[in-house]
Write a protein that holds these residues in place. Sequence first.
Motif, PDB file in Angstrom:
ATOM      1  N   HIS A  39       0.841  -1.201   0.000  1.00  0.00           N
ATOM      2  CA  HIS A  39       0.000   0.000   0.000  1.00  0.00           C
ATOM      3  C   HIS A  39       0.877   1.254   0.000  1.00  0.00           C
ATOM      4  O   HIS A  39       0.675   2.186   0.778  1.00  0.00           O
ATOM      5  N   ARG A  40       1.849   1.255  -0.930  1.00  0.00           N
ATOM      6  CA  ARG A  40       2.808   2.363  -0.963  1.00  0.00           C
ATOM      7  C   ARG A  40       2.169   3.681  -1.369  1.00  0.00           C
ATOM      8  O   ARG A  40       2.679   4.748  -1.037  1.00  0.00           O
ATOM      9  N   ASN A  41       1.047   3.617  -2.080  1.00  0.00           N
ATOM     10  CA  ASN A  41       0.396   4.847  -2.533  1.00  0.00           C
ATOM     11  C   ASN A  41      -0.804   5.234  -1.678  1.00  0.00           C
ATOM     12  O   ASN A  41      -1.547   6.147  -2.031  1.00  0.00           O
ATOM     13  N   THR A  42      -1.000   4.525  -0.579  1.00  0.00           N
ATOM     14  CA  THR A  42      -2.109   4.849   0.327  1.00  0.00           C
ATOM     15  C   THR A  42      -1.704   6.008   1.233  1.00  0.00           C
ATOM     16  O   THR A  42      -0.626   5.973   1.831  1.00  0.00           O
ATOM     17  N   PRO A  43      -2.541   7.029   1.384  1.00  0.00           N
ATOM     18  CA  PRO A  43      -2.160   8.201   2.187  1.00  0.00           C
ATOM     19  C   PRO A  43      -1.869   7.874   3.648  1.00  0.00           C
ATOM     20  O   PRO A  43      -0.927   8.403   4.230  1.00  0.00           O
ATOM     21  N   VAL A  44      -2.678   6.999   4.265  1.00  0.00           N
ATOM     22  CA  VAL A  44      -2.499   6.704   5.695  1.00  0.00           C
ATOM     23  C   VAL A  44      -2.509   5.187   5.929  1.00  0.00           C
ATOM     24  O   VAL A  44      -3.408   4.647   6.577  1.00  0.00           O
ATOM     25  N   PRO A  45      -1.519   4.478   5.423  1.00  0.00           N
ATOM     26  CA  PRO A  45      -1.548   3.009   5.515  1.00  0.00           C
ATOM     27  C   PRO A  45      -1.499   2.475   6.942  1.00  0.00           C
ATOM     28  O   PRO A  45      -2.108   1.456   7.242  1.00  0.00           O
ATOM     29  N   ARG A  70      16.608   0.953  10.756  1.00  0.00           N
ATOM     30  CA  ARG A  70      17.391   2.118  11.198  1.00  0.00           C
ATOM     31  C   ARG A  70      18.663   2.336  10.391  1.00  0.00           C
ATOM     32  O   ARG A  70      19.154   3.468  10.274  1.00  0.00           O
ATOM     33  N   ASP A  71      19.232   1.275   9.818  1.00  0.00           N
ATOM     34  CA  ASP A  71      20.488   1.425   9.080  1.00  0.00           C
ATOM     35  C   ASP A  71      20.272   1.823   7.622  1.00  0.00           C
ATOM     36  O   ASP A  71      21.237   2.045   6.895  1.00  0.00           O
ATOM     37  N   LEU A  72      19.004   1.901   7.202  1.00  0.00           N
ATOM     38  CA  LEU A  72      18.711   2.295   5.821  1.00  0.00           C
ATOM     39  C   LEU A  72      18.593   3.811   5.742  1.00  0.00           C
ATOM     40  O   LEU A  72      18.297   4.479   6.739  1.00  0.00           O
ATOM     41  N   PRO A  73      18.822   4.393   4.554  1.00  0.00           N
ATOM     42  CA  PRO A  73      18.716   5.848   4.410  1.00  0.00           C
ATOM     43  C   PRO A  73      17.361   6.377   4.889  1.00  0.00           C
ATOM     44  O   PRO A  73      16.325   5.714   4.737  1.00  0.00           O
ATOM     45  N   GLY A  74      17.367   7.559   5.446  1.00  0.00           N
ATOM     46  CA  GLY A  74      16.158   8.132   6.043  1.00  0.00           C
ATOM     47  C   GLY A  74      15.068   8.445   5.052  1.00  0.00           C
ATOM     48  O   GLY A  74      13.898   8.580   5.437  1.00  0.00           O
ATOM     49  N   ASP A  75      15.403   8.590   3.754  1.00  0.00           N
ATOM     50  CA  ASP A  75      14.376   8.930   2.781  1.00  0.00           C
ATOM     51  C   ASP A  75      13.600   7.713   2.283  1.00  0.00           C
ATOM     52  O   ASP A  75      12.876   7.783   1.295  1.00  0.00           O
ATOM     53  N   LEU A  76      13.745   6.584   3.001  1.00  0.00           N
ATOM     54  CA  LEU A  76      12.950   5.398   2.674  1.00  0.00           C
ATOM     55  C   LEU A  76      11.469   5.640   2.945  1.00  0.00           C
ATOM     56  O   LEU A  76      10.600   5.175   2.210  1.00  0.00           O
ATOM     57  N   VAL A  77      11.180   6.371   4.027  1.00  0.00           N
ATOM     58  CA  VAL A  77       9.790   6.572   4.429  1.00  0.00           C
ATOM     59  C   VAL A  77       9.410   8.044   4.302  1.00  0.00           C
ATOM     60  O   VAL A  77      10.255   8.933   4.303  1.00  0.00           O
ATOM     61  N   ALA A  78       8.109   8.261   4.198  1.00  0.00           N
ATOM     62  CA  ALA A  78       7.558   9.620   4.158  1.00  0.00           C
ATOM     63  C   ALA A  78       6.426   9.692   5.161  1.00  0.00           C
ATOM     64  O   ALA A  78       5.820   8.677   5.514  1.00  0.00           O
ATOM     65  N   GLY A  79       6.119  10.899   5.623  1.00  0.00           N
ATOM     66  CA  GLY A  79       5.008  11.090   6.543  1.00  0.00           C
ATOM     67  C   GLY A  79       5.413  10.882   7.998  1.00  0.00           C
ATOM     68  O   GLY A  79       6.545  10.498   8.310  1.00  0.00           O
ATOM     69  N   GLU A  80       4.445  11.117   8.870  1.00  0.00           N
ATOM     70  CA  GLU A  80       4.659  10.976  10.308  1.00  0.00           C
ATOM     71  C   GLU A  80       3.463  10.267  10.934  1.00  0.00           C
ATOM     72  O   GLU A  80       2.368  10.229  10.368  1.00  0.00           O
ATOM     73  N   GLY A  81       3.702   9.710  12.106  1.00  0.00           N
ATOM     74  CA  GLY A  81       2.609   9.112  12.873  1.00  0.00           C
ATOM     75  C   GLY A  81       1.888   8.023  12.105  1.00  0.00           C
ATOM     76  O   GLY A  81       2.504   7.160  11.484  1.00  0.00           O
ATOM     77  N   ASP A  82       0.543   8.080  12.128  1.00  0.00           N
ATOM     78  CA  ASP A  82      -0.258   7.068  11.445  1.00  0.00           C
ATOM     79  C   ASP A  82      -0.196   7.187   9.932  1.00  0.00           C
ATOM     80  O   ASP A  82      -0.687   6.310   9.215  1.00  0.00           O
ATOM     81  N   ALA A  83       0.399   8.273   9.428  1.00  0.00           N
ATOM     82  CA  ALA A  83       0.464   8.482   7.982  1.00  0.00           C
ATOM     83  C   ALA A  83       1.794   8.028   7.383  1.00  0.00           C
ATOM     84  O   ALA A  83       2.059   8.272   6.220  1.00  0.00           O
ATOM     85  N   ILE A  84       2.644   7.372   8.174  1.00  0.00           N
ATOM     86  CA  ILE A  84       3.938   6.942   7.650  1.00  0.00           C
ATOM     87  C   ILE A  84       3.738   5.921   6.531  1.00  0.00           C
ATOM     88  O   ILE A  84       2.865   5.065   6.587  1.00  0.00           O
ATOM     89  N   PHE A  86       6.016   4.035   2.863  1.00  0.00           N
ATOM     90  CA  PHE A  86       7.228   3.953   2.058  1.00  0.00           C
ATOM     91  C   PHE A  86       7.095   4.849   0.839  1.00  0.00           C
ATOM     92  O   PHE A  86       6.024   4.972   0.253  1.00  0.00           O
ATOM     93  N   ARG A  87       8.213   5.478   0.460  1.00  0.00           N
ATOM     94  CA  ARG A  87       8.230   6.163  -0.823  1.00  0.00           C
ATOM     95  C   ARG A  87       8.259   5.106  -1.921  1.00  0.00           C
ATOM     96  O   ARG A  87       9.118   4.225  -1.905  1.00  0.00           O
ATOM     97  N   PRO A  88       7.332   5.152  -2.871  1.00  0.00           N
ATOM     98  CA  PRO A  88       7.242   4.094  -3.890  1.00  0.00           C
ATOM     99  C   PRO A  88       8.559   3.808  -4.606  1.00  0.00           C
ATOM    100  O   PRO A  88       8.904   2.648  -4.838  1.00  0.00           O
ATOM    101  N   ALA A  89       9.307   4.855  -4.947  1.00  0.00           N
ATOM    102  CA  ALA A  89      10.542   4.652  -5.710  1.00  0.00           C
ATOM    103  C   ALA A  89      11.647   4.022  -4.879  1.00  0.00           C
ATOM    104  O   ALA A  89      12.629   3.519  -5.435  1.00  0.00           O
TER     105      ALA A  89
END
Length: 378
Positions: A39-45, A70-84, A86-89
């Motif tokens: 559900h990478r394109n779901t706003p609040v998965p 934690r050892d992966l680059p920080g730009d793996l995920v987007a959003g905060e809280g319940d809206a976190i 993965f960035r699709p790319a």
Amino acid sequence: MAILTIRLFGEFRATDHRGNALQIGSRKSQALLVWLALHRNTPVPLYDFGALFGVDDVGGLARDLRYALRDLPGDLVAGEGDAIRFRPAAVDVDVAKFDALVAGGSIHALRQAAEIYGGNLLEGFTSGITSFDQWLAGERLHYWRGALSVLGKVLSAQIKAGWWENASETAGRMLTLDPTQEVVHRTLMRLRLEQGRPDAALRRYQECSDILRREFQRAPSTETERVHEEILVALEETPAPRDLLQKPFDRAVLILVVEDDAVSAALIDGFLVEAGYDAVLVGDGADALMELGRREFDLLLLDMNIPTLDGLRLFEIMIQKGIDTPAIFVTGSASAESEARSLELGAADFLRKPIRKEALLPRIRTILQRRERARENS
């Protein structure tokens, strides 16, 4: 380049961009990772995960998951809280690739999709969240049916082209997924007959009969029994094993071998001459076109990677010129794309190097016999 690779067909696997396996922790955390991957394109998965599956502490699961990543680059995920999410790319998911290829619909795409389906979706996986596991069972069934549909379409294309060996492999994969499909057993029986292997066809019939009796308490259908009768007749007329390696006609049979590697060309030439065929050897596509203009050949053995014109382009030119000589493509470095393209163009068969006499000569015999029957019926 993807930061995280997730494989959901077969056993669950997650690796970083260097190929190192990641330890995700609890089964619930793995379930959340699966949900986010799908559900990478779901706003609040995360919110949807908690609401659908009755998980109160989604935040705790999210913290566990963040720690595992934690050892992966920080730009793996987007959003905060319940809206976190993965960035699709940033995430490579085999299920997403499968869906995209099936939607593409071409033979090449379907063959790639079939290769990706390495097993049922998360086979044997349980999260401990009852409602999630029930949802996953439905998804598993959906992709199982999708894989059978994909393999069925590939099988139809291979049968239409006369690629008996490839079709047999595809039918075998379908029976691995669902051994109760009588129509696929019957198809495989016919394929074995076309390959001149009635003994293998009979074994397939016996296995089909055993499965139908064990699973459904019934005998094979009338149509399957008709194929069984054909098998018994063929067994009485089966040529000796050595005959399968000899040319099928008393007349001269001329084969054009297009191969730039001297060792491979000499090896194939030796096989053909021993079997009673006449062979003409050329080293590039331009010379092959000249030979095709000079005389009529019964068959081509065509290397994919040859100078001047590659094998696929040479075959396309033959089609444009109305030259209907059947061709077997031979290659040492086959890609799924080149194999699918040769299938789409109507090649008679496809072989990978190293070429073995026991694999090559029966295929040549089958193709020549099939062409002779077609001429007699036209």
